[in-house]
Design a protein around this motif. Structure first.
Motif, PDB file in Angstrom:
ATOM      1  N   GLY A 184      31.475 -22.999   4.625  1.00  0.00           N
ATOM      2  CA  GLY A 184      31.003 -22.467   3.164  1.00  0.00           C
ATOM      3  C   GLY A 184      29.964 -21.430   3.734  1.00  0.00           C
ATOM      4  N   ASP A 185      28.979 -21.348   2.964  1.00  0.00           N
ATOM      5  CA  ASP A 185      27.993 -20.227   3.145  1.00  0.00           C
ATOM      6  C   ASP A 185      26.753 -20.670   3.531  1.00  0.00           C
ATOM      7  OD1 ASP A 185      27.747 -21.142   0.601  1.00  0.00           O
ATOM      8  OD2 ASP A 185      27.436 -18.934  -0.378  1.00  0.00           O
ATOM      9  N   LEU A 186      26.629 -22.004   3.330  1.00  0.00           N
ATOM     10  CA  LEU A 186      25.110 -22.670   3.612  1.00  0.00           C
ATOM     11  C   LEU A 186      25.031 -23.791   4.784  1.00  0.00           C
ATOM     12  CD1 LEU A 186      23.778 -22.868   0.002  1.00  0.00           C
ATOM     13  CD2 LEU A 186      23.053 -21.230   1.657  1.00  0.00           C
ATOM     14  N   PHE A 187      23.932 -23.705   5.143  1.00  0.00           N
ATOM     15  CA  PHE A 187      23.755 -24.726   6.365  1.00  0.00           C
ATOM     16  C   PHE A 187      22.380 -24.900   6.605  1.00  0.00           C
ATOM     17  CE2 PHE A 187      23.768 -21.234   9.289  1.00  0.00           C
ATOM     18  CZ  PHE A 187      22.722 -21.816  10.347  1.00  0.00           C
ATOM     19  N   SER A 188      21.788 -25.954   7.147  1.00  0.00           N
ATOM     20  CA  SER A 188      20.399 -26.249   7.596  1.00  0.00           C
ATOM     21  C   SER A 188      20.509 -27.335   8.834  1.00  0.00           C
ATOM     22  CB  SER A 188      19.859 -26.911   6.499  1.00  0.00           C
ATOM     23  OG  SER A 188      18.437 -27.111   6.961  1.00  0.00           O
ATOM     24  N   SER A 189      19.935 -26.839   9.902  1.00  0.00           N
ATOM     25  CA  SER A 189      19.896 -27.723  11.224  1.00  0.00           C
ATOM     26  C   SER A 189      18.425 -28.143  11.543  1.00  0.00           C
ATOM     27  CB  SER A 189      20.850 -27.128  12.184  1.00  0.00           C
ATOM     28  OG  SER A 189      20.497 -25.892  12.332  1.00  0.00           O
ATOM     29  N   ARG A 190      18.470 -29.080  12.410  1.00  0.00           N
ATOM     30  CA  ARG A 190      17.256 -29.497  13.034  1.00  0.00           C
ATOM     31  C   ARG A 190      17.484 -30.182  14.344  1.00  0.00           C
ATOM     32  NH1 ARG A 190      12.905 -31.867   8.870  1.00  0.00           N
ATOM     33  NH2 ARG A 190      13.437 -29.614   8.023  1.00  0.00           N
ATOM     34  N   ILE A 191      16.482 -30.242  15.258  1.00  0.00           N
ATOM     35  CA  ILE A 191      16.683 -30.658  16.532  1.00  0.00           C
ATOM     36  C   ILE A 191      15.644 -32.053  16.523  1.00  0.00           C
ATOM     37  CG2 ILE A 191      16.354 -30.806  18.938  1.00  0.00           C
ATOM     38  CD1 ILE A 191      17.316 -28.179  19.211  1.00  0.00           C
ATOM     39  N   PHE A 192      16.210 -33.178  16.836  1.00  0.00           N
ATOM     40  CA  PHE A 192      15.029 -34.412  16.854  1.00  0.00           C
ATOM     41  C   PHE A 192      15.535 -35.103  18.112  1.00  0.00           C
ATOM     42  CE2 PHE A 192      19.183 -35.578  14.734  1.00  0.00           C
ATOM     43  CZ  PHE A 192      19.363 -37.017  15.012  1.00  0.00           C
ATOM     44  N   PRO A 193      14.523 -36.011  18.584  1.00  0.00           N
ATOM     45  CA  PRO A 193      14.864 -36.833  19.679  1.00  0.00           C
ATOM     46  C   PRO A 193      15.274 -38.274  19.325  1.00  0.00           C
ATOM     47  CG  PRO A 193      12.690 -36.780  19.174  1.00  0.00           C
ATOM     48  CD  PRO A 193      13.135 -35.929  18.125  1.00  0.00           C
ATOM     49  N   VAL A 194      16.031 -38.889  20.079  1.00  0.00           N
ATOM     50  CA  VAL A 194      16.288 -40.395  19.840  1.00  0.00           C
ATOM     51  C   VAL A 194      15.994 -41.213  20.998  1.00  0.00           C
ATOM     52  CG1 VAL A 194      18.581 -42.095  19.586  1.00  0.00           C
ATOM     53  CG2 VAL A 194      18.739 -39.872  18.351  1.00  0.00           C
ATOM     54  N   THR A 195      15.003 -42.052  20.855  1.00  0.00           N
ATOM     55  CA  THR A 195      14.498 -42.745  21.735  1.00  0.00           C
ATOM     56  C   THR A 195      15.099 -44.239  21.760  1.00  0.00           C
ATOM     57  OG1 THR A 195      12.616 -43.288  20.505  1.00  0.00           O
ATOM     58  CG2 THR A 195      12.512 -41.346  21.940  1.00  0.00           C
ATOM     59  N   VAL A 196      14.620 -44.918  22.873  1.00  0.00           N
ATOM     60  CA  VAL A 196      15.256 -46.425  23.144  1.00  0.00           C
ATOM     61  C   VAL A 196      14.578 -47.255  22.311  1.00  0.00           C
ATOM     62  CG1 VAL A 196      15.607 -48.513  24.549  1.00  0.00           C
ATOM     63  CG2 VAL A 196      16.009 -45.764  25.480  1.00  0.00           C
ATOM     64  N   ASN A 197      15.188 -48.180  21.506  1.00  0.00           N
ATOM     65  CA  ASN A 197      14.445 -49.218  20.723  1.00  0.00           C
ATOM     66  C   ASN A 197      14.005 -50.379  21.534  1.00  0.00           C
ATOM     67  OD1 ASN A 197      13.657 -50.860  18.698  1.00  0.00           O
ATOM     68  ND2 ASN A 197      15.609 -50.688  17.680  1.00  0.00           N
TER      69      ASN A 197
END
Length: 417
Positions: free
Chosen positions: A402-415
């Motif tokens: 397609g012609d659209l996207f959005s992205s983001r970086i995020f952390p995953v930590t231990v529960n």
């Protein structure tokens, strides 16, 4: 001739026995010449976690790299579990630390199941041509009963996940002199939210509000509701400002039950400093990701956002280690590297998720989308989430970009709960 034949047969047999002995000694698979087997742990209410996920587990002779599946089948009548609906999921095989049998586990969303009797089937699987799934013969079976409110002690029961009340503020936008502040909340539609805007001087928030008001929560999707504030000529002076939203699940009753959120920003044309953020321009054609919660392993989260794409169209979501974008990773698929202490900051194991979602109707020219993210198979580390209008054509087995996207970086930590 008969004597020579028997002599040759004895030599061949001896060589085979020696070869088998060496293979057993060198193989990481405990029983390389025996059919694979598995056992299923008892299914009790302790198997249902706080996210209303049924966590099935057990042991297996399969190695960590084997393809293993778990299927839950409805039983239309007692003792008859054929012809019902099936829910399939892959299993994770965890290598045994003490040299014993490996363990396996698989997770199922109980909200998708109705009360009744169910059969558990553990099997191996593989993929054929055109990515077709080839299901192997069962290596273990079990049963459980999902009960309703009147079911006895022999049944398991669903749990209602506790939702911690929240208000989250999205990245702010500016259209000319209009400041656009939006966000999401767990508070119910029609709940009033008080908002105020303060100037910040030398990192100190002003005592008096430059602007203030009240806005009502509107209905969103998948239990994530929304709010929006637009302020004209909101930042007459250059410099940083702080906006704060405050609400209460039971109405405007303070301080008990009060939920709030705030963020500091600078208007367009001002210099940025400290923990402030600049305003985003308004785009007519867009996909946006709402502010993410704190994400941990062993959790279930609803990621939401807005888009200009019409309702009914499909979006594609991909979540993968952020290091994949920079190439600064040491790729591994070894489950022995996927412990709770393993991180994905630069090196680690592959884990992630992908799937599709459908755009639904929103308000004010912004339609909505939502994606459920389960992190049971995630290792801790930095991840990137990408939502786009790419679509996979199953007829031609090709991706239509397609012609659209959005992205983001995020952390995953231990529960740690």
């Amino acid at each position: 001739m008969k004597k020579k034949y028997l002599t040759y047969a004895g030599i061949v047999a001896a060589l085979l026995l020696v070869g088998m002995f060496i293979a057993i000694c060198l193989s990481s698979f405990p029983f390389p010449f025996l059919p694979p087997s598995a056992a299923i742990d008892p299914v009790t209410n302790a198997s249902v976690d706080e996210n209303n996920m049924l966590v099935l587990s057990g042991t297996t002779t399969l190695p960590w790299y084997a393809n293993m599946s778990v299927t839950i089948s409805t039983c239309p009548s007692p003792g008859n579990c054929t012809g019902g609906t099936n829910t399939w999921n892959e299993a994770t095989i965890i290598p045994a630390a003490d040299g014993g049998r490996n363990r396996w586990r698989s997770e199922f969303d109980l909200s998708l199941l109705i009360p009744g009797d169910y059969q558990i089937t553990v099997a191996t699987y593989s993929f054929g041509k055109n990515y077709s799934l080839i299901q192997g013969a069962p290596i273990a079976t079990g049963h459980f009963t999902l009960g309703d409110d009147t079911a006895g002690s022999g049944a398991i029961h669903k749990r209602s996940p506790a939702v911690q009340p929240y208000i989250r503020i999205n990245p702010l936008k500016q259209a000319g002199s209009i400041l656009i502040i939006t966000g999401i909340t767990s508070l119910a539609p029609a709940t009033p939210l008080a908002w105020d805007l303060h100037g910040v001087t030398n990192a100190t928030v002003g005592n008096s509000s430059d602007y203030r008001g009240t806005v009502l929560v509107t209905e969103g999707t998948e239990g994530v509701n929304r709010w929006s504030v637009q302020i004209e000529n909101s930042t007459p002076e250059p410099g940083p400002y702080q906006v704060t939203l405050t609400g209460n699940a039971a109405g405007n009753i303070s301080p008990a039950g009060t939920v709030s959120a705030s963020t500091t920003f600078v208007p367009s044309g001002s210099a940025t400093s400290g923990n402030t953020t600049t305003l985003l321009p308004v785009s007519a054609h867009f996909i946006a990701i709402d502010t993410l919660p704190d994400i941990h392993t062993e959790g279930v989260y609803v990621i939401t956002g807005t888009t200009s794409i019409p309702a009914g169209q499909d979006l594609t979501m991909n979540v993968y280690p952020a290091a994949f974008e920079t190439g600064s990773y040491n790729f591994s698929v070894d489950a022995r590297d996927a412990g709770q202490n393993t991180t994905l900051s630069d090196t680690g194991t592959f884990s992630g998720a992908s799937g599709g979602t459908v755009v639904v109707n929103g308000a004010g020219g912004e339609n909505l989308w939502a994606f459920k993210l389960e992190t049971y198979k995630f290792s801790p580390g930095e991840y990137l989430v990408n939502i786009s209008n790419d679509n996979f054509d199953w007829t031609t087995r090709t991706m239509k970009y397609g012609d659209l996207f959005s992205s983001r970086i995020f952390p995953v930590t231990v529960n740690n709960s």
